[in-house]
Design an enzyme around this catalytic site. Structure first.
Site, PDB file in Angstrom:
ATOM      1  N   ARG A  45       0.823  -1.216   0.000  1.00  0.00           N
ATOM      2  CA  ARG A  45       0.000   0.000   0.000  1.00  0.00           C
ATOM      3  C   ARG A  45       0.857   1.265   0.000  1.00  0.00           C
ATOM      4  O   ARG A  45       0.356   2.355  -0.169  1.00  0.00           O
ATOM      5  CB  ARG A  45      -0.977  -0.019   1.191  1.00  0.00           C
ATOM      6  CG  ARG A  45      -1.962   1.127   1.216  1.00  0.00           C
ATOM      7  CD  ARG A  45      -3.268   0.821   1.988  1.00  0.00           C
ATOM      8  NE  ARG A  45      -3.063   0.004   3.163  1.00  0.00           N
ATOM      9  CZ  ARG A  45      -2.547   0.446   4.333  1.00  0.00           C
ATOM     10  NH1 ARG A  45      -2.222   1.707   4.462  1.00  0.00           N
ATOM     11  NH2 ARG A  45      -2.394  -0.387   5.339  1.00  0.00           N
ATOM     12  N   TYR A  96     -17.175  18.063 -13.447  1.00  0.00           N
ATOM     13  CA  TYR A  96     -17.441  16.631 -13.402  1.00  0.00           C
ATOM     14  C   TYR A  96     -18.418  16.335 -12.262  1.00  0.00           C
ATOM     15  O   TYR A  96     -18.172  16.705 -11.113  1.00  0.00           O
ATOM     16  CB  TYR A  96     -16.143  15.851 -13.207  1.00  0.00           C
ATOM     17  CG  TYR A  96     -16.395  14.374 -13.108  1.00  0.00           C
ATOM     18  CD1 TYR A  96     -16.874  13.662 -14.212  1.00  0.00           C
ATOM     19  CD2 TYR A  96     -16.201  13.686 -11.923  1.00  0.00           C
ATOM     20  CE1 TYR A  96     -17.146  12.311 -14.120  1.00  0.00           C
ATOM     21  CE2 TYR A  96     -16.459  12.332 -11.832  1.00  0.00           C
ATOM     22  CZ  TYR A  96     -16.933  11.663 -12.935  1.00  0.00           C
ATOM     23  OH  TYR A  96     -17.200  10.322 -12.839  1.00  0.00           O
ATOM     24  N   ASP A 167      -8.490  20.413 -12.052  1.00  0.00           N
ATOM     25  CA  ASP A 167      -8.773  19.132 -12.710  1.00  0.00           C
ATOM     26  C   ASP A 167      -8.404  19.318 -14.189  1.00  0.00           C
ATOM     27  O   ASP A 167      -9.076  20.031 -14.926  1.00  0.00           O
ATOM     28  CB  ASP A 167     -10.257  18.786 -12.527  1.00  0.00           C
ATOM     29  CG  ASP A 167     -10.625  17.428 -13.137  1.00  0.00           C
ATOM     30  OD1 ASP A 167      -9.896  16.957 -14.032  1.00  0.00           O
ATOM     31  OD2 ASP A 167     -11.655  16.859 -12.726  1.00  0.00           O
ATOM     32  N   LYS A 192      -9.023   8.550 -18.494  1.00  0.00           N
ATOM     33  CA  LYS A 192      -9.451   9.155 -19.750  1.00  0.00           C
ATOM     34  C   LYS A 192      -8.293   9.218 -20.751  1.00  0.00           C
ATOM     35  O   LYS A 192      -7.820   8.180 -21.164  1.00  0.00           O
ATOM     36  CB  LYS A 192     -10.069  10.518 -19.463  1.00  0.00           C
ATOM     37  CG  LYS A 192     -11.064  10.523 -18.269  1.00  0.00           C
ATOM     38  CD  LYS A 192     -12.328   9.746 -18.558  1.00  0.00           C
ATOM     39  CE  LYS A 192     -13.201   9.531 -17.314  1.00  0.00           C
ATOM     40  NZ  LYS A 192     -13.577  10.742 -16.580  1.00  0.00           N
TER      41      LYS A 192
HETATM   42  C1  LIG Z   1     -13.989  11.015 -15.265  1.00  0.00           C
HETATM   43  C2  LIG Z   1     -13.634  12.284 -14.626  1.00  0.00           C
HETATM   44  C3  LIG Z   1     -13.321  12.338 -13.258  1.00  0.00           C
HETATM   45  C4  LIG Z   1     -13.409  11.121 -12.354  1.00  0.00           C
HETATM   46  O1  LIG Z   1     -12.397  10.202 -12.625  1.00  0.00           O
HETATM   47  P1  LIG Z   1     -12.534   8.608 -12.402  1.00  0.00           P
HETATM   48  O2  LIG Z   1     -11.231   8.095 -12.889  1.00  0.00           O
HETATM   49  O3  LIG Z   1     -13.738   8.165 -13.181  1.00  0.00           O
HETATM   50  O4  LIG Z   1     -12.734   8.397 -10.941  1.00  0.00           O
HETATM   51  C5  LIG Z   1     -12.950  13.561 -12.725  1.00  0.00           C
HETATM   52  N1  LIG Z   1     -12.891  14.675 -13.488  1.00  0.00           N
HETATM   53  C6  LIG Z   1     -13.198  14.664 -14.801  1.00  0.00           C
HETATM   54  C7  LIG Z   1     -13.123  15.931 -15.590  1.00  0.00           C
HETATM   55  C8  LIG Z   1     -13.580  13.477 -15.407  1.00  0.00           C
HETATM   56  O5  LIG Z   1     -13.907  13.474 -16.719  1.00  0.00           O
END
Ligand SMILES: *Cc1c(COP(=O)(O)O)cnc(C)c1O
Length: 368
Positions: A45, A96, A167, A192
């Site tokens: 971990r 998001y 983000d 993504k």
């Molecule tokens: C998908 C997404 C998230 C969340 O990420 P996960 O890997 O699905 O937990 C956060 N911010 C944005 C802009 C996203 O498109």
């Protein structure tokens, strides 16, 4: 890493083992829950070679130290966990929906208080951030495609003493570098574009602030929000081709945005690459490309938009984005989506297929 390399070279070569005879070209995932005592690794971990290689690479691209998390949401939750109890968070009204949902949930339990702002309205953000502990920024926003003035809102947040987090999922470090714009930390859903093949869920944070890095690393241990070694390895394997994938995906997106703009069934196209988009000038100033996500509105009801999503044969009707496969979805099909997102808005994540094939399929679906 050798200085002054282009990011498209760094993304290929960072985070590799030293070049000595018999060394492998890349780190491998280590499948062990623990390590022989006496070293600094300790336990599964706390560290893994595959995380370290992924973190090193992403860190070099963003200009800080990386930390891999189990998902983008795990990364976001670790950041929110740093807000003191009863603290105040300023966040975009559109972003998001998982992150907004987490903030709402923590507000409802009294853990913190969230104030929503139009992140593209710099004066509103500057006003709201006075006395805040955390300024959460997303740009461009998911799925409204609003663009924040990053240098201005980061400066306002820091002047107010807030921790500023961006983000950067939509832009990736190859198109936008929030730390250089003044943010304290960058968060990614590596699920993504970074992993890029719709085959892994993974998250990350990068910061150049050692205290913040240590606090987040301690949260990762404590919350146990760690990626599996295979996930981190897949994330890095995907990241190696990010520059190529983005080139193709965003040139496809630009072409489709222009064609959709001229299509009689489409009432609005949201894409910062379009000259008339409200975020165009800002995006041109702070990004090195406009990305591969766009949103369209049909000016009709939700059912009509839903039918378009269900009528494609090449475009995949699915949630998520940033894969090599083009995907589309009507965001309001999710009950948790923000109600000010139009019910007929379709988010398009443009992949790396041939643009003519993508257009042919979209055109026939729009006739549906
Ligand atoms: C998908 C997404 C998230 C969340 O990420 P996960 O890997 O699905 O937990 C956060 N911010 C944005 C802009 C996203 O498109």
């Amino acid at each position: 890493m050798i200085k002054d390399l282009d990011p498209s070279t760094v993304v290929v070569h960072a985070g590799r083992p030293e070049r000595v005879p018999n060394a492998p070209l890349g780190e491998s995932p280590v499948f062990s829950s623990t390590y022989i005592a006496g070293g600094d690794r300790g336990y599964g971990r706390f560290g893994n070679d595959a995380w370290a290689a992924f973190e090193q690479t992403l860190g070099e691209l963003e200009g800080g130290r990386g930390l891999a998390f189990a998902s983008g949401m795990a990364a976001a939750a670790a950041i929110c966990d740093l807000v003191p109890v009863g603290g105040r968070v300023v966040a975009p009204r559109h972003a998001y929906n998982g992150v907004l949902g987490l903030l709402d949930q923590q507000t409802s339990t009294g853990r913190l208080h969230v104030q929503r702002v139009d992140i593209a309205d710099t004066a509103e953000v500057s006003d709201a951030v006075t006395g805040a502990d955390l300024l959460w920024i997303e740009s461009p926003t998911n799925p409204a495609m609003e663009v924040a003035d990053l240098p201005a809102v980061c400066a306002a947040g820091r002047a107010a003493g807030a921790t500023v987090v961006v983000d950067n999922t939509f832009a990736t470090p190859l198109l936008q570098q929030p730390l250089a714009c003044g943010a304290d930390a960058v968060m990614h859903s590596a699920t993504k574009f970074i992993a890029g093949h719709s085959d892994v869920v993974l998250g990350a944070v990068v910061t150049a602030n050692d205290n913040l890095w240590a606090a987040l690393e301690s949260r990762r241990r404590g919350l146990g929000a760690i990626p599996g070694p295979m996930e981190a390895w897949l994330g890095l394997r995907g990241l190696r081709t990010l520059a190529l994938r983005l080139d193709r995906a965003q040139s496809n997106a630009a072409l489709l945005a222009e064609r959709l703009l001229a299509h009689p069934r489409v009432s609005r196209v949201r894409y910062p690459g379009l000259a008339d988009d409200p975020g165009h000038a800002r995006a041109a100033a702070q990004m090195s490309g406009f990305g591969a996500i766009l949103a369209i509105e049909l000016g009709g009801d939700a059912e009509g938009a839903q039918r378009v999503c269900e009528s494609t044969t090449l475009w995949v009707h699915a949630t998520s984005l940033g894969g090599v496969e083009s995907m589309l979805e009507r965001r309001r099909r999710w009950p948790i989506e923000v109600p000010t997102i139009p019910a007929d808005l379709i988010r398009l994540s443009v992949g790396i297929e041939h643009p003519d094939d993508l257009w042919t399929d979209l055109e026939q679906a729009l006739k549906a």
